[in-house]
Design an enzyme around this catalytic site. Structure first.
Site, PDB file in Angstrom:
ATOM      1  N   HIS A  22     -37.832   2.141 -16.948  1.00  0.00           N
ATOM      2  CA  HIS A  22     -39.129   2.476 -17.527  1.00  0.00           C
ATOM      3  C   HIS A  22     -39.943   3.356 -16.589  1.00  0.00           C
ATOM      4  O   HIS A  22     -40.701   4.221 -17.039  1.00  0.00           O
ATOM      5  CB  HIS A  22     -39.905   1.209 -17.873  1.00  0.00           C
ATOM      6  N   ASP A  23     -39.804   3.148 -15.301  1.00  0.00           N
ATOM      7  CA  ASP A  23     -40.525   3.994 -14.354  1.00  0.00           C
ATOM      8  C   ASP A  23     -39.999   5.415 -14.390  1.00  0.00           C
ATOM      9  O   ASP A  23     -40.752   6.380 -14.594  1.00  0.00           O
ATOM     10  CB  ASP A  23     -40.413   3.424 -12.942  1.00  0.00           C
ATOM     11  N   ILE A  32     -36.459   5.014 -24.915  1.00  0.00           N
ATOM     12  CA  ILE A  32     -35.563   4.879 -26.060  1.00  0.00           C
ATOM     13  C   ILE A  32     -35.834   3.566 -26.775  1.00  0.00           C
ATOM     14  O   ILE A  32     -35.901   2.505 -26.154  1.00  0.00           O
ATOM     15  CB  ILE A  32     -34.095   4.940 -25.593  1.00  0.00           C
ATOM     16  N   ASP A  52     -20.871  -6.389 -14.661  1.00  0.00           N
ATOM     17  CA  ASP A  52     -19.461  -6.070 -14.847  1.00  0.00           C
ATOM     18  C   ASP A  52     -19.304  -5.204 -16.096  1.00  0.00           C
ATOM     19  O   ASP A  52     -20.298  -4.744 -16.667  1.00  0.00           O
ATOM     20  CB  ASP A  52     -18.615  -7.348 -14.946  1.00  0.00           C
ATOM     21  N   SER A  61     -45.227   4.683 -11.128  1.00  0.00           N
ATOM     22  CA  SER A  61     -46.381   4.649 -12.031  1.00  0.00           C
ATOM     23  C   SER A  61     -46.338   3.465 -12.987  1.00  0.00           C
ATOM     24  O   SER A  61     -47.373   3.019 -13.474  1.00  0.00           O
ATOM     25  CB  SER A  61     -46.480   5.961 -12.818  1.00  0.00           C
ATOM     26  N   THR A  73     -20.878 -12.879 -19.856  1.00  0.00           N
ATOM     27  CA  THR A  73     -21.187 -13.022 -18.421  1.00  0.00           C
ATOM     28  C   THR A  73     -22.576 -12.441 -18.166  1.00  0.00           C
ATOM     29  O   THR A  73     -22.720 -11.422 -17.485  1.00  0.00           O
ATOM     30  CB  THR A  73     -20.139 -12.300 -17.548  1.00  0.00           C
ATOM     31  N   HIS A 113     -27.158  -2.949 -19.597  1.00  0.00           N
ATOM     32  CA  HIS A 113     -27.342  -4.076 -20.508  1.00  0.00           C
ATOM     33  C   HIS A 113     -26.321  -5.184 -20.280  1.00  0.00           C
ATOM     34  O   HIS A 113     -26.306  -6.168 -21.017  1.00  0.00           O
ATOM     35  CB  HIS A 113     -27.286  -3.593 -21.963  1.00  0.00           C
ATOM     36  N   THR A 114     -25.484  -5.037 -19.280  1.00  0.00           N
ATOM     37  CA  THR A 114     -24.643  -6.158 -18.868  1.00  0.00           C
ATOM     38  C   THR A 114     -25.496  -7.262 -18.239  1.00  0.00           C
ATOM     39  O   THR A 114     -25.051  -8.396 -18.104  1.00  0.00           O
ATOM     40  CB  THR A 114     -23.556  -5.702 -17.874  1.00  0.00           C
ATOM     41  N   ASP A 167     -41.751   7.384  -9.728  1.00  0.00           N
ATOM     42  CA  ASP A 167     -42.928   7.493  -8.857  1.00  0.00           C
ATOM     43  C   ASP A 167     -43.752   6.226  -8.802  1.00  0.00           C
ATOM     44  O   ASP A 167     -44.903   6.241  -8.343  1.00  0.00           O
ATOM     45  CB  ASP A 167     -43.812   8.662  -9.311  1.00  0.00           C
TER      46      ASP A 167
END
Length: 328
Positions: free
Chosen positions: A69-70, A162, A254, A79, A249, A192-193, A77
């Site tokens: 997100h940064d 996104i 992984d 923010s 997991t 997203h693991t 930076d």
């Protein structure tokens, strides 16, 4: 020395090829930036993150998402760390972010040893890097020297992140606008693991009755997987129910995430598209069968992400605290 040989720094290797592929805005960054001014910064940040993760096992996923997100909004930076009305952190799209306290704790400790020297932006990058390593992922040497941004606007968040309902074309356009590739999209989605998602993040894949009962509606999802999610999220009136994005997991970095996509067990709609579209399915298949390749490509893509639109001297500043710019 071939292009895959490395420079050694801080106990980790920094691939020369990856450094050469960084955006031009990152040309002033260096793995040795704090070698004399704050030589223990990496150890301080890592120790802080490890201590905090022992209390909150979900912290690694939070830190990794916080970095995304940064970097995607105003560049890497810091923010996203700024508090206050109208700041990025006040955006509804930032409401489920976490990990702020761990970054602040690391910053306070760094300030004791190296006052007014290390940016919050660098601390966040190091913390996210450490989150991957401590959960079983690769060790990555990261170039440092970012300055903290002075601008943090809530209005900048939604146009730059996104959504889980995006099509592959929308995601690809977004990544290309940041100087990232289709392969970067597939590889960085592997984040997203780790982490958890609120039921609202994938609710469009289910029908919901007036009594709050969920029913699977996306035929691309594995039936048993979808039924389990429906049971978990039915009646979630408070919006507080979360599930592991990667259910097999969930606390390990992984390649299980890619294996899940191939059998209809991708949680988010945006993730599931990666295994359905021929432009991305080949790489998903490869990463699902070769964790070493995933780690290798993750390192390269992570370095590119962490170098997006960085600010170096004289732009930006070194914040005294991460929650507010110095002039406030």
């Amino acid at each position: 020395m071939n292009s895959y040989q490395s420079k050694f720094h801080g106990g980790m290797f920094v691939p020369l090829l990856s450094l050469l592929l960084l955006p031009s805005s990152a040309s002033e960054l260096s793995p040795f930036f704090y070698a004399t001014s704050c030589p223990n910064v990496e150890f301080i940040v890592k120790g802080t993150v490890q201590t905090a993760a022992a209390v909150d096992p979900s912290l690694p996923g939070k830190l990794l998402r916080l970095l995304f997100h940064d970097c995607m909004v105003e560049g890497c930076d810091g923010s996203v760390l700024v508090q206050g009305e109208g700041a990025e952190r006040s955006s509804p799209a930032s409401s489920t972010l976490g990990g702020f306290q761990a970054v602040e704790a690391a910053k306070r400790l760094v300030e004791l040893f190296c006052p007014a020297t290390v940016s919050c932006a660098d601390i966040l990058v190091l913390a996210a890097r450490d989150a991957v390593e401590m959960t079983g992922g690769p060790s990555i040497g990261v170039p440092l020297g970012r300055r903290d941004g002075r601008i943090s606007l809530s209005s900048s968040v939604l146009p730059n992140i996104i959504d889980t309902t995006f099509t592959l074309d929308e995601m690809l356009d977004h990544f290309k606008s940041k100087g990232l590739s289709l392969d970067d999209l597939v590889v960085l989605s592997g984040a997203h693991t780790l982490g958890r998602a609120h039921c609202g993040a994938f609710s469009e894949r289910f029908d919901q009755s007036d009594d709050g009962t969920w029913r699977p509606a996306d035929p691309s999802m594995d039936r048993a997987f979808a039924a389990g999610l429906a049971r978990r999220c039915s009646g979630d009136d408070s919006g507080n129910v979360t599930v592991g994005i990667e259910p097999v997991t969930p606390a390990v970095f992984d390649n299980q995430y890619y294996r899940n996509l191939l059998v209809g067990r991708g949680l988010l709609g945006s993730d599931s598209q990666l295994s359905a579209d021929p432009r991305t399915k080949k790489l998903v298949l490869s990463l699902a069968h070769d964790q070493a390749q995933f780690f290798r490509l993750w390192e390269q893509s992570f370095l590119r992400l962490a170098a997006l639109d960085v600010k170096t001297a004289p732009k930006g500043e070194i914040r005294a605290t991460c929650a507010r710019p110095n002039q406030q």
